[in-house]
Design a protein around this motif. Structure first.
Motif, mmCIF file in Angstrom:
data_model
loop_
_atom_site.group_PDB
_atom_site.id
_atom_site.type_symbol
_atom_site.label_atom_id
_atom_site.label_comp_id
_atom_site.label_asym_id
_atom_site.label_seq_id
_atom_site.Cartn_x
_atom_site.Cartn_y
_atom_site.Cartn_z
ATOM 1 N N VAL A 48 2.305 3.363 -4.522
ATOM 2 C CA VAL A 48 3.667 3.817 -4.805
ATOM 3 C C VAL A 48 4.585 2.642 -5.142
ATOM 4 C CG1 VAL A 48 5.701 4.925 -3.791
ATOM 5 C CG2 VAL A 48 3.424 5.885 -3.389
ATOM 6 N N ILE A 49 4.421 1.514 -4.469
ATOM 7 C CA ILE A 49 5.354 0.394 -4.695
ATOM 8 C C ILE A 49 5.058 -0.395 -5.971
ATOM 9 C CG2 ILE A 49 5.937 0.239 -2.254
ATOM 10 C CD1 ILE A 49 4.288 -2.336 -2.069
ATOM 11 N N TRP A 50 3.855 -0.209 -6.554
ATOM 12 C CA TRP A 50 3.570 -0.865 -7.833
ATOM 13 C C TRP A 50 4.109 0.003 -8.968
ATOM 14 C CZ3 TRP A 50 3.116 -5.550 -9.108
ATOM 15 C CH2 TRP A 50 2.516 -6.483 -8.258
ATOM 16 N N THR A 51 5.414 -0.075 -9.175
ATOM 17 C CA THR A 51 6.101 0.671 -10.227
ATOM 18 C C THR A 51 6.118 -0.151 -11.520
ATOM 19 O OG1 THR A 51 8.221 -0.329 -9.663
ATOM 20 C CG2 THR A 51 7.623 1.715 -8.492
ATOM 21 N N GLU A 52 6.636 0.443 -12.591
ATOM 22 C CA GLU A 52 6.798 -0.306 -13.840
ATOM 23 C C GLU A 52 7.734 -1.501 -13.625
ATOM 24 O OE1 GLU A 52 5.251 -0.116 -16.823
ATOM 25 O OE2 GLU A 52 3.959 1.369 -15.873
ATOM 26 N N ASP A 53 8.806 -1.304 -12.851
ATOM 27 C CA ASP A 53 9.717 -2.417 -12.548
ATOM 28 C C ASP A 53 8.995 -3.521 -11.791
ATOM 29 O OD1 ASP A 53 11.907 -1.299 -13.808
ATOM 30 O OD2 ASP A 53 12.776 -0.488 -11.964
ATOM 31 N N ALA A 54 8.163 -3.129 -10.822
ATOM 32 C CA ALA A 54 7.412 -4.113 -10.036
ATOM 33 C C ALA A 54 6.463 -4.903 -10.935
ATOM 34 C CB ALA A 54 6.642 -3.423 -8.913
ATOM 35 N N LEU A 55 5.773 -4.222 -11.831
ATOM 36 C CA LEU A 55 4.871 -4.911 -12.753
ATOM 37 C C LEU A 55 5.640 -5.874 -13.643
ATOM 38 C CD1 LEU A 55 2.588 -1.927 -13.758
ATOM 39 C CD2 LEU A 55 1.885 -3.956 -12.462
ATOM 40 N N SER A 56 6.797 -5.460 -14.103
ATOM 41 C CA SER A 56 7.619 -6.293 -14.980
ATOM 42 C C SER A 56 8.106 -7.553 -14.276
ATOM 43 C CB SER A 56 8.806 -5.482 -15.496
ATOM 44 O OG SER A 56 9.664 -6.279 -16.260
ATOM 45 N N ARG A 57 8.500 -7.430 -13.027
ATOM 46 C CA ARG A 57 9.026 -8.605 -12.314
ATOM 47 C C ARG A 57 7.929 -9.391 -11.582
ATOM 48 N NH1 ARG A 57 11.643 -4.307 -9.065
ATOM 49 N NH2 ARG A 57 10.275 -4.037 -7.278
ATOM 50 N N MET A 58 6.696 -8.872 -11.549
ATOM 51 C CA MET A 58 5.553 -9.494 -10.871
ATOM 52 C C MET A 58 5.721 -9.514 -9.354
ATOM 53 S SD MET A 58 4.496 -12.595 -13.520
ATOM 54 C CE MET A 58 3.367 -13.309 -12.336
ATOM 55 N N LEU A 59 6.360 -8.471 -8.803
ATOM 56 C CA LEU A 59 6.497 -8.364 -7.349
ATOM 57 C C LEU A 59 6.724 -6.904 -6.977
ATOM 58 C CD1 LEU A 59 6.730 -9.938 -4.606
ATOM 59 C CD2 LEU A 59 9.214 -9.773 -4.930
ATOM 60 N N ALA A 60 5.784 -6.360 -6.184
ATOM 61 C CA ALA A 60 5.953 -5.015 -5.634
ATOM 62 C C ALA A 60 6.626 -5.162 -4.279
ATOM 63 C CB ALA A 60 4.606 -4.319 -5.481
ATOM 64 N N VAL A 61 7.603 -4.285 -4.000
ATOM 65 C CA VAL A 61 8.384 -4.398 -2.775
ATOM 66 C C VAL A 61 8.458 -3.043 -2.093
ATOM 67 C CG1 VAL A 61 10.628 -4.994 -1.790
ATOM 68 C CG2 VAL A 61 9.781 -6.237 -3.780
ATOM 69 N N GLY A 62 8.022 -2.997 -0.835
ATOM 70 C CA GLY A 62 8.189 -1.825 0.010
ATOM 71 C C GLY A 62 9.163 -2.158 1.120
ATOM 72 N N HIS A 63 9.208 -1.317 2.149
ATOM 73 C CA HIS A 63 10.087 -1.585 3.280
ATOM 74 C C HIS A 63 9.566 -2.753 4.117
ATOM 75 C CE1 HIS A 63 12.880 -0.928 6.535
ATOM 76 N NE2 HIS A 63 11.870 -0.827 7.383
ATOM 77 N N SER A 64 8.264 -2.751 4.369
ATOM 78 C CA SER A 64 7.683 -3.786 5.226
ATOM 79 C C SER A 64 6.453 -4.430 4.592
ATOM 80 C CB SER A 64 7.335 -3.202 6.598
ATOM 81 O OG SER A 64 6.456 -2.102 6.454
ATOM 82 N N ALA A 65 6.425 -4.434 3.269
ATOM 83 C CA ALA A 65 5.329 -5.086 2.547
ATOM 84 C C ALA A 65 5.840 -5.564 1.191
ATOM 85 C CB ALA A 65 4.167 -4.120 2.338
ATOM 86 N N ILE A 66 5.318 -6.693 0.769
ATOM 87 C CA ILE A 66 5.546 -7.168 -0.590
ATOM 88 C C ILE A 66 4.186 -7.550 -1.148
ATOM 89 C CG2 ILE A 66 7.889 -8.014 -0.200
ATOM 90 C CD1 ILE A 66 6.208 -10.885 -0.535
ATOM 91 N N CYS A 67 4.095 -7.551 -2.440
ATOM 92 C CA CYS A 67 2.835 -7.908 -3.081
ATOM 93 C C CYS A 67 3.141 -8.678 -4.361
ATOM 94 C CB CYS A 67 2.046 -6.638 -3.373
ATOM 95 S SG CYS A 67 0.374 -6.955 -3.921
ATOM 96 N N PRO A 68 2.997 -10.008 -4.327
ATOM 97 C CA PRO A 68 3.208 -10.779 -5.547
ATOM 98 C C PRO A 68 2.132 -10.446 -6.571
ATOM 99 C CG PRO A 68 3.260 -12.195 -3.607
ATOM 100 C CD PRO A 68 2.744 -10.858 -3.175
ATOM 101 N N GLY A 69 2.544 -10.235 -7.802
ATOM 102 C CA GLY A 69 1.583 -9.985 -8.867
ATOM 103 C C GLY A 69 0.995 -11.290 -9.361
#
Length: 140
Positions: free
Chosen positions: A11-32
């Motif tokens: 869910v947190i890997w959105t198009e915006d997340a892919l574009s900025r190279m960072l997925a952000v949740g409430h208590s998790a982040i995932c650098p692309g």
């Protein structure tokens, strides 16, 4: 990610997340990353916001993460949670800066390269993700 995070990475890997190279949740982040192999990732936990020379980096994003358990888990997308390394931090909200560099050294996914991904974390208030510097592939 917080040890007890319930964020859904699908869910947190959105198009915006892919574009900025960072997925952000409430208590998790995932650098692309730009390669689907093991790459160098560094995490630095600081007492305050760092002074970072962004000219040394190709991509930069600021955001925040909540770490209520006080245990920050560091793992890749194929990692196994029980075996993943943990960093003890004071429970609470952390601001962060996620940066990527050396991207232009990537020739292909499998060849050695000098790409590096680093996340700086420090105590702070929650904030929305914001792209500060965007990497763009040079036209060929």
């Amino acid at each position: 990610m917080d040890e007890d995070s319930q964020d859904d990475f699908s869910v947190i890997w959105t198009e915006d997340a892919l574009s900025r190279m960072l997925a952000v949740g409430h208590s998790a982040i995932c650098p692309g990353t730009l390669r689907n192999i093991d790459v160098s990732v560094e995490v630095e936990v600081l007492d305050q916001s760092p002074e970072i020379d962004l000219s040394a980096w190709d991509n930069a994003v600021e955001a925040s993460i909540n770490i209520p358990s006080g245990k920050l888990v560091v793992m890749g997308c194929t990692g196994y949670l029980p075996d993943a390394p943990r960093i003890s931090v004071k429970p609470g909200t952390f601001q962060l800066l996620s940066v990527a560099g050396g991207i232009d050294t990537i020739q292909s996914e499998w060849e050695p390269a000098e790409d590096l991904y680093r996340v700086y974390l420090w105590p702070g208030t929650a904030r929305e993700p914001r792209l500060i510097k965007r990497w763009q592939r040079e036209a060929t």
